[in-house]
Design a protein around this motif. Sequence first.
Motif, mmCIF file in Angstrom:
data_model
loop_
_atom_site.group_PDB
_atom_site.id
_atom_site.type_symbol
_atom_site.label_atom_id
_atom_site.label_comp_id
_atom_site.label_asym_id
_atom_site.label_seq_id
_atom_site.Cartn_x
_atom_site.Cartn_y
_atom_site.Cartn_z
ATOM 1 N N LEU A 167 37.433 29.589 51.351
ATOM 2 C CA LEU A 167 38.154 29.903 50.126
ATOM 3 C C LEU A 167 39.628 30.170 50.412
ATOM 4 C CD1 LEU A 167 38.118 30.501 47.067
ATOM 5 C CD2 LEU A 167 37.575 32.877 47.638
ATOM 6 N N ALA A 168 39.909 30.879 51.496
ATOM 7 C CA ALA A 168 41.296 31.202 51.838
ATOM 8 C C ALA A 168 42.107 29.931 52.065
ATOM 9 C CB ALA A 168 41.332 32.093 53.081
ATOM 10 N N HIS A 169 41.554 28.977 52.792
ATOM 11 C CA HIS A 169 42.279 27.724 53.052
ATOM 12 C C HIS A 169 42.432 26.910 51.765
ATOM 13 C CE1 HIS A 169 42.689 28.166 57.363
ATOM 14 N NE2 HIS A 169 41.424 28.547 57.429
ATOM 15 N N TYR A 170 41.417 26.959 50.909
ATOM 16 C CA TYR A 170 41.505 26.289 49.619
ATOM 17 C C TYR A 170 42.640 26.899 48.787
ATOM 18 C CZ TYR A 170 40.251 25.123 44.781
ATOM 19 O OH TYR A 170 40.281 24.710 43.470
ATOM 20 N N MET A 171 42.736 28.219 48.778
ATOM 21 C CA MET A 171 43.762 28.888 47.984
ATOM 22 C C MET A 171 45.167 28.579 48.476
ATOM 23 S SD MET A 171 42.321 32.655 46.874
ATOM 24 C CE MET A 171 41.680 33.114 48.473
ATOM 25 N N LEU A 172 45.331 28.471 49.780
ATOM 26 C CA LEU A 172 46.664 28.164 50.305
ATOM 27 C C LEU A 172 47.225 26.911 49.647
ATOM 28 C CD1 LEU A 172 46.476 28.899 54.140
ATOM 29 C CD2 LEU A 172 48.005 29.968 52.474
ATOM 30 N N HIS A 173 46.387 25.909 49.500
ATOM 31 C CA HIS A 173 46.846 24.660 48.881
ATOM 32 C C HIS A 173 46.871 24.780 47.358
ATOM 33 C CE1 HIS A 173 47.335 20.423 48.002
ATOM 34 N NE2 HIS A 173 46.279 20.487 47.207
ATOM 35 N N GLU A 225 37.958 34.117 23.677
ATOM 36 C CA GLU A 225 38.432 32.983 22.891
ATOM 37 C C GLU A 225 38.781 31.784 23.769
ATOM 38 O OE1 GLU A 225 39.964 35.941 22.872
ATOM 39 O OE2 GLU A 225 39.188 36.856 21.034
ATOM 40 N N ARG A 226 39.435 32.060 24.895
ATOM 41 C CA ARG A 226 39.796 30.995 25.828
ATOM 42 C C ARG A 226 39.120 31.259 27.162
ATOM 43 N NH1 ARG A 226 46.074 30.927 26.327
ATOM 44 N NH2 ARG A 226 45.510 29.555 28.055
ATOM 45 N N PRO A 227 38.638 30.210 27.830
ATOM 46 C CA PRO A 227 37.957 30.408 29.120
ATOM 47 C C PRO A 227 38.942 30.742 30.233
ATOM 48 C CG PRO A 227 38.158 28.070 28.637
ATOM 49 C CD PRO A 227 38.635 28.799 27.416
ATOM 50 N N LEU A 228 38.443 31.442 31.240
ATOM 51 C CA LEU A 228 39.234 31.729 32.426
ATOM 52 C C LEU A 228 39.315 30.480 33.302
ATOM 53 C CD1 LEU A 228 37.642 35.179 33.343
ATOM 54 C CD2 LEU A 228 39.883 34.813 32.297
ATOM 55 N N ASN A 229 40.378 30.395 34.094
ATOM 56 C CA ASN A 229 40.537 29.302 35.064
ATOM 57 C C ASN A 229 39.909 29.743 36.382
ATOM 58 O OD1 ASN A 229 42.325 27.428 33.499
ATOM 59 N ND2 ASN A 229 43.645 29.245 33.494
ATOM 60 N N ILE A 230 38.668 29.339 36.621
ATOM 61 C CA ILE A 230 37.909 29.809 37.780
ATOM 62 C C ILE A 230 37.799 28.687 38.804
ATOM 63 C CG2 ILE A 230 35.712 30.770 38.555
ATOM 64 C CD1 ILE A 230 35.367 31.820 35.646
ATOM 65 N N PHE A 231 38.164 29.003 40.040
ATOM 66 C CA PHE A 231 38.177 27.999 41.108
ATOM 67 C C PHE A 231 37.525 28.545 42.370
ATOM 68 C CE2 PHE A 231 42.020 27.473 38.506
ATOM 69 C CZ PHE A 231 41.871 26.157 38.080
ATOM 70 N N ILE A 277 41.830 32.191 38.905
ATOM 71 C CA ILE A 277 40.943 33.252 39.384
ATOM 72 C C ILE A 277 39.988 32.613 40.384
ATOM 73 C CG2 ILE A 277 39.146 34.886 38.745
ATOM 74 C CD1 ILE A 277 40.594 35.357 36.151
ATOM 75 N N TYR A 278 39.970 33.153 41.597
ATOM 76 C CA TYR A 278 39.216 32.536 42.686
ATOM 77 C C TYR A 278 37.937 33.315 42.991
ATOM 78 C CZ TYR A 278 43.608 30.034 43.348
ATOM 79 O OH TYR A 278 44.721 29.252 43.144
ATOM 80 N N ALA A 329 27.230 32.239 42.148
ATOM 81 C CA ALA A 329 26.768 33.411 41.398
ATOM 82 C C ALA A 329 27.951 34.208 40.852
ATOM 83 C CB ALA A 329 25.897 34.294 42.281
ATOM 84 N N THR A 330 28.959 34.412 41.689
ATOM 85 C CA THR A 330 30.147 35.148 41.245
ATOM 86 C C THR A 330 30.892 34.365 40.175
ATOM 87 O OG1 THR A 330 30.316 36.008 43.500
ATOM 88 C CG2 THR A 330 32.179 36.384 42.055
ATOM 89 N N SER A 331 30.928 33.058 40.350
ATOM 90 C CA SER A 331 31.595 32.209 39.357
ATOM 91 C C SER A 331 30.899 32.295 37.998
ATOM 92 C CB SER A 331 31.613 30.755 39.847
ATOM 93 O OG SER A 331 32.197 29.913 38.891
ATOM 94 N N ARG A 332 29.561 32.241 38.011
ATOM 95 C CA ARG A 332 28.815 32.326 36.756
ATOM 96 C C ARG A 332 29.050 33.674 36.070
ATOM 97 N NH1 ARG A 332 24.603 29.619 39.661
ATOM 98 N NH2 ARG A 332 23.667 31.629 40.178
ATOM 99 N N ALA A 333 29.081 34.735 36.866
ATOM 100 C CA ALA A 333 29.297 36.066 36.298
ATOM 101 C C ALA A 333 30.668 36.161 35.627
ATOM 102 C CB ALA A 333 29.167 37.129 37.389
#
Length: 306
Positions: free
Chosen positions: A145-151, A129-135, A112-113, A118-122
Motif C-alpha cells: 500500500l505504501a508503494h502504491y500511495m507514493l505513485h 450523498e457522495r461516495p468516498l474515493n477509496i483506493f 482515502i487509502y 474488509a476495511t474498504s467495505r467498511a
Amino acid sequence: MSTINNEKKGSVPVLLLKTKSTPNDGYEEQFSQVRDGIEFTPTFVPVLEHKFLDDGMNVVQSFLQENRIGRHEDSKYGGMIFTSQRAVEAFAKLVDEGKDEIDWTCLCDVPIYTVGPATSRALKSLSQERPLNIFGAECGNGEALAHYMLHHYGEWYKDRPIKPSLLFLVGEQRRDIIPKTLMCPDLPANQRIQVDELVVYGTGVMGSFEEDFKVILNETKWMEYRWVVVFSPTGCEAMLRVLGWLDPETCKARTRGDGKIFVITIGPTTRDYLRNTFGVEPDVCAAKPSPEGLEDGILNYMSQKS
C-alpha cells in the motif's frame, strides 16, 4: 462467543480468533459455503478487547468539524489512511456524532487509502450523498500500500511541489512500514509524503478468551481436522498456552499435540511473530488477507495432505 453446531458433525471446524463483524461478517459467509466437497463450521472466539481513546478521538473530531481534511490549500490533510476495521469504526462513530457539523463534501474530494477488502467495505458503508474515493484495497499489506500511495498520491496532487500530509488513524499497536516508506529521507522532497499517525483505539486480550477457547477445543476434540485462524499477534501467547504448545519456563514451542489442530495466519506479520517469538511455525500463511485467501490456503493444504 459462538458455539459449535453439533448437527454438523461431518464438517471441519474453523475457529476464527476474532470478534464477529456486524451486521455481516465476510469470514462467516465464506466458510458457510461448501467448497471442493468440504463443509466448514465457522466459530468466532473473540480475542481482542477494543476501546476508543478520547484524546485521539477528540483531535479527529476537531479536524472534521473545522474542515481540516480536504483538497483546498489551507487543509491540514489531503487524504487519510485506514489499515484496520477498528480505526474505521472509530471514524464512523465521529462521523455519525458530528453529521450535522461536518462538510461531507470535503472528505469526498480526497483519496482515502485502505489495505484489504474488509476495511474498504467498511469505509464504503459510510458514504452519504457522495461516495468516498477509496483506493488500495487490493494491495494486501502495508508495504504494498505504501508503494502504491507514493505513485497514486503523487499523481493526485501532481500540481503541488510539496504534497499535503496524510492522516493515519491507528491503534496503540501497529507497524511503522507505511510512515517509514512515505517519509523516507532518501526520497526527493517533491515525492516525500508526511504521515501523521493518530492513535484512536487501544487493544488488549479479552479476559474471557482462554476459557472460551478451552470450551471450543473441548467441544471439537473428537474431530479429525480443526483449523485455528489467527488474525493478530495479540493473544498468540494465550492461544498457544491453551493449546498446550508452550514450555511454561521458556515460553517457547515444545509440542504440537495430537496433530489434529492446524494453524493458519491472516498474513506474514502474525506468522513471523509466532515463528520468531515462540518458535511455532504455522501450517499455512494466507496468500491474501481475506476470507477467500484463508479458505484457499486451508483447502490447498488439505488437498496436499489427502
